[in-house]
Write an enzyme that holds these catalytic residues in place. Structure first.
Site, mmCIF file in Angstrom:
data_model
loop_
_atom_site.group_PDB
_atom_site.id
_atom_site.type_symbol
_atom_site.label_atom_id
_atom_site.label_comp_id
_atom_site.label_asym_id
_atom_site.label_seq_id
_atom_site.Cartn_x
_atom_site.Cartn_y
_atom_site.Cartn_z
ATOM 1 N N ASN A 9 1.645 -20.186 6.771
ATOM 2 C CA ASN A 9 2.104 -19.223 7.777
ATOM 3 C C ASN A 9 2.106 -19.942 9.122
ATOM 4 O O ASN A 9 1.056 -20.157 9.714
ATOM 5 C CB ASN A 9 1.148 -18.015 7.816
ATOM 6 C CG ASN A 9 1.493 -17.061 8.951
ATOM 7 O OD1 ASN A 9 2.587 -17.103 9.496
ATOM 8 N ND2 ASN A 9 0.557 -16.195 9.304
ATOM 9 N N TRP A 10 3.300 -20.294 9.570
ATOM 10 C CA TRP A 10 3.391 -21.078 10.807
ATOM 11 C C TRP A 10 3.264 -20.224 12.065
ATOM 12 O O TRP A 10 3.209 -20.769 13.172
ATOM 13 C CB TRP A 10 4.721 -21.841 10.838
ATOM 14 C CG TRP A 10 4.744 -23.043 9.942
ATOM 15 C CD1 TRP A 10 3.717 -23.537 9.188
ATOM 16 C CD2 TRP A 10 5.853 -23.917 9.721
ATOM 17 N NE1 TRP A 10 4.117 -24.657 8.506
ATOM 18 C CE2 TRP A 10 5.429 -24.911 8.819
ATOM 19 C CE3 TRP A 10 7.176 -23.955 10.180
ATOM 20 C CZ2 TRP A 10 6.272 -25.943 8.377
ATOM 21 C CZ3 TRP A 10 8.015 -24.966 9.750
ATOM 22 C CH2 TRP A 10 7.568 -25.952 8.862
ATOM 23 N N LYS A 11 3.265 -18.912 11.891
ATOM 24 C CA LYS A 11 3.185 -18.014 13.062
ATOM 25 C C LYS A 11 4.267 -18.403 14.075
ATOM 26 O O LYS A 11 5.361 -18.783 13.668
ATOM 27 C CB LYS A 11 1.778 -18.058 13.654
ATOM 28 C CG LYS A 11 0.684 -17.930 12.601
ATOM 29 C CD LYS A 11 -0.672 -17.723 13.186
ATOM 30 C CE LYS A 11 -1.695 -17.771 12.069
ATOM 31 N NZ LYS A 11 -2.966 -17.187 12.410
ATOM 32 N N HIS A 95 0.293 -8.697 8.088
ATOM 33 C CA HIS A 95 -0.659 -9.683 8.622
ATOM 34 C C HIS A 95 -1.497 -9.026 9.720
ATOM 35 O O HIS A 95 -1.004 -8.198 10.487
ATOM 36 C CB HIS A 95 0.103 -10.893 9.180
ATOM 37 C CG HIS A 95 -0.791 -12.046 9.485
ATOM 38 N ND1 HIS A 95 -1.537 -12.122 10.639
ATOM 39 C CD2 HIS A 95 -1.086 -13.159 8.767
ATOM 40 C CE1 HIS A 95 -2.237 -13.246 10.612
ATOM 41 N NE2 HIS A 95 -1.985 -13.891 9.498
ATOM 42 N N GLU A 97 -2.435 -10.002 12.510
ATOM 43 C CA GLU A 97 -1.901 -10.134 13.880
ATOM 44 C C GLU A 97 -0.820 -9.111 14.132
ATOM 45 O O GLU A 97 -0.666 -8.622 15.258
ATOM 46 C CB GLU A 97 -1.396 -11.579 14.103
ATOM 47 C CG GLU A 97 -2.558 -12.554 14.239
ATOM 48 C CD GLU A 97 -2.255 -13.967 13.796
ATOM 49 O OE1 GLU A 97 -1.072 -14.326 13.613
ATOM 50 O OE2 GLU A 97 -3.224 -14.740 13.637
ATOM 51 N N GLU A 164 -7.499 -11.522 3.801
ATOM 52 C CA GLU A 164 -7.718 -12.308 5.013
ATOM 53 C C GLU A 164 -8.710 -11.582 5.914
ATOM 54 O O GLU A 164 -8.313 -10.732 6.720
ATOM 55 C CB GLU A 164 -6.399 -12.484 5.767
ATOM 56 C CG GLU A 164 -5.339 -13.209 4.983
ATOM 57 C CD GLU A 164 -4.396 -13.972 5.906
ATOM 58 O OE1 GLU A 164 -4.301 -15.176 5.741
ATOM 59 O OE2 GLU A 164 -3.798 -13.362 6.789
ATOM 60 N N GLY A 170 -8.155 -18.123 12.172
ATOM 61 C CA GLY A 170 -8.018 -18.941 13.380
ATOM 62 C C GLY A 170 -9.336 -19.165 14.105
ATOM 63 O O GLY A 170 -9.356 -19.636 15.234
ATOM 64 N N SER A 209 -8.982 -19.720 7.968
ATOM 65 C CA SER A 209 -9.518 -21.061 8.230
ATOM 66 C C SER A 209 -9.627 -21.934 6.979
ATOM 67 O O SER A 209 -10.589 -22.689 6.822
ATOM 68 C CB SER A 209 -10.866 -20.958 8.956
ATOM 69 O OG SER A 209 -10.692 -20.297 10.209
ATOM 70 N N GLY A 230 -2.907 -20.810 7.921
ATOM 71 C CA GLY A 230 -2.305 -20.818 9.249
ATOM 72 C C GLY A 230 -2.399 -22.199 9.872
ATOM 73 O O GLY A 230 -1.598 -23.088 9.598
ATOM 74 N N GLY A 231 -3.416 -22.393 10.723
ATOM 75 C CA GLY A 231 -3.553 -23.618 11.515
ATOM 76 C C GLY A 231 -3.396 -24.915 10.729
ATOM 77 O O GLY A 231 -2.689 -25.833 11.162
HETATM 78 C C1 PEP Z 1 -3.227 -16.798 8.745
HETATM 79 O O1 PEP Z 1 -2.584 -16.807 9.774
HETATM 80 O O2 PEP Z 1 -2.860 -16.099 7.815
HETATM 81 C C2 PEP Z 1 -4.443 -17.617 8.686
HETATM 82 C C3 PEP Z 1 -5.210 -17.502 7.638
HETATM 83 O O3 PEP Z 1 -4.696 -18.467 9.739
HETATM 84 P P1 PEP Z 1 -5.796 -19.643 9.793
HETATM 85 O O4 PEP Z 1 -5.649 -20.439 8.519
HETATM 86 O O5 PEP Z 1 -5.441 -20.437 11.009
HETATM 87 O O6 PEP Z 1 -7.140 -18.985 9.896
#
Ligand code: PEP
Length: 250
Positions: A9-11, A95, A97, A164, A170, A209, A230-231
């Site tokens: 997930n590049w956001k 999600h 966010e 999640e 994040g 994470s 994500g990251g």
């Molecule tokens: C996400 O955005 O779904 C996520 C899990 O982010 P991260 O891996 O950065 O915690």
């Protein structure tokens, strides 16, 4: 058997050029990967360049969000068939966010899931509790509500769940493998209540994470069927190492 699914997930990251560059570097790193479904969800603006760059590869494309109407006066929105049109096979829905910053509710999530599945997209349906909910002992109540309201009237075909925990997204703070397994088992039991035996074939991803250094310890858990990343999905090398979780870097 549940085929592991690892999704990026590049956001709100990466221009079209950065997307092409990532994919050109990523594909050679995962050329020998078998038995893992790989998915990338770039921003809407990069979907077409991603699709072109992915041609001939096994990596699939996903949207990060969607609207439930087919077309019309809905400024700024994108429909499920538009995602299909640019080559998406999946869409991420609900999600945290989107729930936190854009007013997404269990009801809007439900509409988006229904419309996306009807259009032939696989849906990565995100659920998870906040830190406050976990600390007050409400985790399972929250998951139960998100599942029953989000999946109201919806069948199991094409469905993927992403657990999640909001406190792990994040933040660098990952749920322990045991915490993840406990939540995933609870989610599967809830899915069994809705879908019976079919629940055993629904993949439940962990997100929060995830990194090359912790993916293996999560993936050994019985009900962890993949990850939403994500990251650590923003660099081709780290995302490739996650995809290759069964052969972690030395
Ligand atoms: C996400 O955005 O779904 C996520 C899990 O982010 P991260 O891996 O950065 O915690």
């Amino acid at each position: 058997m549940r085929v592991p699914l690892i999704a990026a997930n590049w956001k709100m990251h990466k221009t079209t050029g950065e997307t092409r560059d990532f994919i050109a570097r990523f594909l050679p790193l995962v050329g020998d990967v078998r038995g893992v479904e790989m998915v990338i969800a770039p921003p809407f603006t990069s979907l077409t360049s991603a699709m072109d760059a992915l041609e001939g590869s096994d990596v699939k494309l996903a949207g990060q969000d969607v609207f439930w109407q087919e077309s019309g006066a809905f400024t700024g929105e994108v429909s499920p068939s538009m995602l299909v049109d640019v080559g998406c096979r999946y869409v991420i829905v609900g999600h945290s966010e989107r729930r936190q910053y854009f007013g997404e509710t269990d009801d809007t999530v439900n509409r988006k899931i229904a419309a996306s599945l009807a259009a032939g997209l696989g849906v990565v349906f995100c659920i998870g509790e906040t830190l406050q909910e976990r600390e007050s002992g409400a985790t399972f109540d929250v998951l139960k509500r998100q599942i029953s309201d989000g999946l109201k009237g919806i069948g199991p075909d094409g469905l993927v769940i992403a657990y999640e925990p909001v406190w792990a997204i994040g933040t660098g703070r990952t749920a322990t493998p045991d915490q993840a397994q406990e939540a995933h088992r609870f989610i599967r039991d809830e899915l069994s209540g809705l879908y019976g035996e079919t629940a055993r074939s629904i993949r439940i991803l962990y997100g929060g994470s995830v990194k090359p250094g912790n993916i293996s310890s999560l993936m050994v858990k019985e009900d962890v069927d993949g990850a939403l990343v994500g990251g650590a999905s923003l660099q081709p090398e780290s995302f490739a190492d996650i995809v290759k979780f069964s052969t972690p870097p030395t």
